[in-house]
Structures are given as structure tokens and as C-alpha cells.
Design a protein around this motif. Sequence first.
Motif, short mmCIF file in Angstrom:
data_model
loop_
_atom_site.label_atom_id
_atom_site.label_comp_id
_atom_site.label_asym_id
_atom_site.label_seq_id
_atom_site.Cartn_x
_atom_site.Cartn_y
_atom_site.Cartn_z
N ALA A 34 -4.79 -3.49 -0.17
CA ALA A 34 -6.15 -3.28 -0.68
C ALA A 34 -7.27 -3.49 0.55
CB ALA A 34 -6.52 -4.46 -1.70
N ALA A 35 -8.26 -2.43 0.03
CA ALA A 35 -9.67 -2.60 0.78
C ALA A 35 -10.75 -3.04 -0.14
CB ALA A 35 -9.81 -1.21 1.45
N PHE A 36 -11.54 -3.92 0.70
CA PHE A 36 -12.68 -4.49 -0.27
C PHE A 36 -14.04 -3.91 0.35
CE2 PHE A 36 -9.07 -7.40 -0.83
CZ PHE A 36 -9.25 -7.52 -2.10
N LEU A 37 -14.83 -3.63 -0.38
CA LEU A 37 -16.33 -3.28 0.02
C LEU A 37 -17.30 -4.05 -0.68
CD1 LEU A 37 -14.26 -0.44 -0.30
CD2 LEU A 37 -16.57 0.71 0.45
N PHE A 38 -17.97 -5.03 0.02
CA PHE A 38 -18.74 -6.02 -0.51
C PHE A 38 -20.18 -5.45 -0.31
CE2 PHE A 38 -15.22 -8.61 0.05
CZ PHE A 38 -15.41 -9.43 -0.89
N PHE A 39 -20.60 -4.72 -1.42
CA PHE A 39 -21.98 -3.99 -1.11
C PHE A 39 -23.11 -4.74 -0.98
CE2 PHE A 39 -19.10 -0.96 -3.45
CZ PHE A 39 -19.32 0.18 -2.36
N GLY A 40 -24.17 -4.58 -0.08
CA GLY A 40 -25.09 -5.36 0.41
C GLY A 40 -25.20 -5.77 1.97
N PRO A 41 -25.64 -6.76 2.12
CA PRO A 41 -25.72 -7.39 3.61
C PRO A 41 -24.44 -7.25 4.27
CG PRO A 41 -27.13 -8.63 2.32
CD PRO A 41 -26.53 -7.77 1.20
N VAL A 42 -23.29 -7.64 3.41
CA VAL A 42 -22.01 -7.60 4.06
C VAL A 42 -21.56 -6.53 4.49
CG1 VAL A 42 -19.54 -8.57 3.81
CG2 VAL A 42 -21.36 -9.84 2.75
N PHE A 43 -21.91 -5.49 3.58
CA PHE A 43 -21.44 -4.08 3.97
C PHE A 43 -22.02 -3.47 5.12
CE2 PHE A 43 -21.64 0.49 3.23
CZ PHE A 43 -20.28 0.80 2.86
N GLU A 44 -23.38 -3.77 5.15
CA GLU A 44 -23.88 -3.37 6.40
C GLU A 44 -23.36 -3.80 7.65
OE1 GLU A 44 -28.18 -4.32 5.32
OE2 GLU A 44 -28.36 -2.90 3.62
N ASP A 45 -23.11 -4.93 7.51
CA ASP A 45 -22.80 -5.83 8.79
C ASP A 45 -21.25 -5.18 9.18
OD1 ASP A 45 -22.68 -8.18 10.59
OD2 ASP A 45 -20.55 -8.29 9.56
N LEU A 48 -15.87 -2.54 5.64
CA LEU A 48 -14.39 -2.81 5.10
C LEU A 48 -13.83 -4.31 5.35
CD1 LEU A 48 -12.32 0.64 5.43
CD2 LEU A 48 -13.52 -0.34 3.36
N HIS A 49 -13.41 -4.76 4.31
CA HIS A 49 -12.34 -6.09 4.43
C HIS A 49 -11.08 -5.83 3.81
CE1 HIS A 49 -15.44 -8.82 6.38
NE2 HIS A 49 -16.36 -7.75 5.55
N THR A 50 -9.99 -6.61 4.33
CA THR A 50 -8.87 -6.11 3.97
C THR A 50 -8.18 -6.99 3.12
OG1 THR A 50 -8.09 -7.00 5.86
CG2 THR A 50 -8.20 -4.67 5.85
N GLY A 51 -6.94 -6.86 2.43
CA GLY A 51 -6.41 -8.02 1.69
C GLY A 51 -5.00 -7.20 0.89
N ILE A 99 -7.87 -11.86 -0.47
CA ILE A 99 -8.55 -11.43 0.69
C ILE A 99 -8.23 -12.02 1.88
CG2 ILE A 99 -10.99 -11.31 1.52
CD1 ILE A 99 -11.79 -11.66 -1.43
N LEU A 100 -7.68 -11.07 2.76
CA LEU A 100 -7.19 -11.61 3.90
C LEU A 100 -7.75 -10.68 4.97
CD1 LEU A 100 -3.36 -11.90 2.86
CD2 LEU A 100 -5.03 -13.82 3.14
N SER A 101 -8.89 -11.03 5.54
CA SER A 101 -9.56 -10.28 6.55
C SER A 101 -10.10 -10.92 7.85
CB SER A 101 -11.03 -9.41 5.64
OG SER A 101 -11.57 -8.63 6.66
N PRO A 102 -9.30 -10.87 8.79
CA PRO A 102 -9.92 -11.68 9.94
C PRO A 102 -11.00 -10.95 10.58
CG PRO A 102 -7.94 -10.10 10.54
CD PRO A 102 -8.30 -10.24 8.90
N LYS A 103 -11.69 -11.69 11.41
CA LYS A 103 -12.85 -11.28 12.04
C LYS A 103 -12.57 -10.10 13.07
CE LYS A 103 -15.89 -14.32 13.04
NZ LYS A 103 -16.69 -15.51 14.10
N LEU A 104 -12.79 -8.70 12.82
CA LEU A 104 -12.60 -7.85 13.91
C LEU A 104 -13.72 -7.42 14.46
CD1 LEU A 104 -10.38 -5.45 11.39
CD2 LEU A 104 -9.73 -7.08 13.22
N ARG A 105 -14.88 -7.70 14.20
CA ARG A 105 -16.36 -7.40 14.86
C ARG A 105 -16.99 -8.59 14.65
NH1 ARG A 105 -18.82 -2.48 11.86
NH2 ARG A 105 -20.73 -3.23 13.21
N ASP A 106 -17.78 -8.92 13.88
CA ASP A 106 -18.62 -10.24 13.64
C ASP A 106 -18.23 -10.91 12.57
OD1 ASP A 106 -20.10 -9.36 15.95
OD2 ASP A 106 -20.98 -7.98 14.52
N ALA A 207 -10.04 -0.52 -3.43
CA ALA A 207 -9.30 0.35 -3.35
C ALA A 207 -7.97 -0.18 -3.10
CB ALA A 207 -9.76 1.39 -2.47
N TYR A 208 -6.68 0.32 -3.79
CA TYR A 208 -5.56 -0.36 -3.45
C TYR A 208 -4.52 0.41 -3.63
CZ TYR A 208 -5.31 -0.81 -8.54
OH TYR A 208 -5.11 -0.41 -9.91
#
Length: 221
Positions: A34-45, A48-51, A99-106, A207-208
Motif C-alpha cells: 500500500a502507498a499512503f499520501l498524507f496531504f498537507g505538510p507531511v506530503f510536502e515533506d 509517499l509512505h509505504t505499508g 504503515i511501515l515507512s522507514p525514513k528514506l529522506r527526512d 492506493a493498494y
Amino acid sequence: MRIPRLALLCAALLPSLAWAQRVDVPVDVGVGPAAFLFFGPVFEDQPLHTGLKLSVEAVLDKEWLRKNARAIPTRYRKYARSLDEVRISPSLLIPDALILSPKLRDTGMYGATWKPLALTLPLSSGDARLAVGTGLLLTYAYLHSDTLPATHLLRPGAELGLELEVALSRTVLVSLGWESALYIPQELGGLGLPDRLRDGIFHVGQAYLQLHVRFPYTTRL
């Protein structure tokens, strides 16, 4: 009028588990990325987050309902004959998504979403099943970041989704879907409301893709 009938049938079937005959119930277990899109500041940072998307359901199709009509109380049998399929989740404790999304960037994030109440309306049937669904959600996730405040996301919400399920065989299926969830807005770094909606977490897209395996499970009905 199909929604009340479905609710009545489920209510009739579940209390009867303790006393009737043993039957084989088809159980569907699904898992996939699954791919998660947290719209707002998290999305701008980080967009995509995975899970993982999870599902465990008893699937009672028209053929099963016909063969096991005696397991259904008499006053509900006419409702069962008018239904193409009934799906029952065995436990509220099974997460709908991880939600299993390790820190890939920040930013990294870990957590889970539960769906204690859901309703699915099929738009088509057969080997390719298109359905629209809605439900109530509860999500907990821990966000850790070099650029955003660390946040314990804990919010109820509601979702609307669309899913296409394709049967590769009677026991193996694949589904592809999208869900949009709206939550009570939460500020970053705390549990309160944000000063402005766009500065918090309030809308999550998912999306999944799932692989499903179905197998018979013997129980009492």
C-alpha cells in the motif's frame, strides 16, 4: 433496500455460530503493498509512505447461501436468496492496514489503521467485481522526522473507496483499490487541532494492490 437486508442477514448468521451444524465457510485472506499520501505538510515533506493492506473475511456467495439455506433462520431466508454475496470480518482486532515507512529522506512513519465498521456495495459481479465502500476508521501512527515535529497521530475518521477485484481462479484473486480518508484534523507535534486546516493532518489517500487466497474453514452455523 439491499443494505437493511444485508444487515439483517449478518445479524441472523452471527448469533447462530454456537449451536448449528458444522459447515465449510470460504475464508478470504488478502495482503499486499500500500502507498499512503498524507496531504498537507507531511506530503510536502515526503509525498509517499509505504505499508501493507490486510483483509480477512468470510465470503458467503450465492451458491453457498443456497446450499446452506437451512443454517439461516427461516424469516431471513428470503433475504438470503436475493443477495449475491455476504462478507463478514471475523474480528475487529485485525488491522485494515499497516504503515511501515522507514525514513528514506527526512521522515519515517509507523502505525496501523483499524476499520471497526464498513459497508461495501458491489457495482458488478462475476470474475471482475467492482465495488464502492465506506467505513469508519481509527488510526494510530508515529511520525519521526528531521524536518517535521515528531507526532503521535491518533484520530478517528471516515473513508470512501473504490476496489476492483479480479478472480484468477476460484481460490486466487487480485484486487486493486483506492481509499480516501478524512480525519478530525490534528496538529503536528501534538494531539490538538491545527491553527489552519492545511497545517495539520486531515486527509490521507491510500492506493493498494492485494493478493487474495481463499480456503475452506470448518465452523458451526
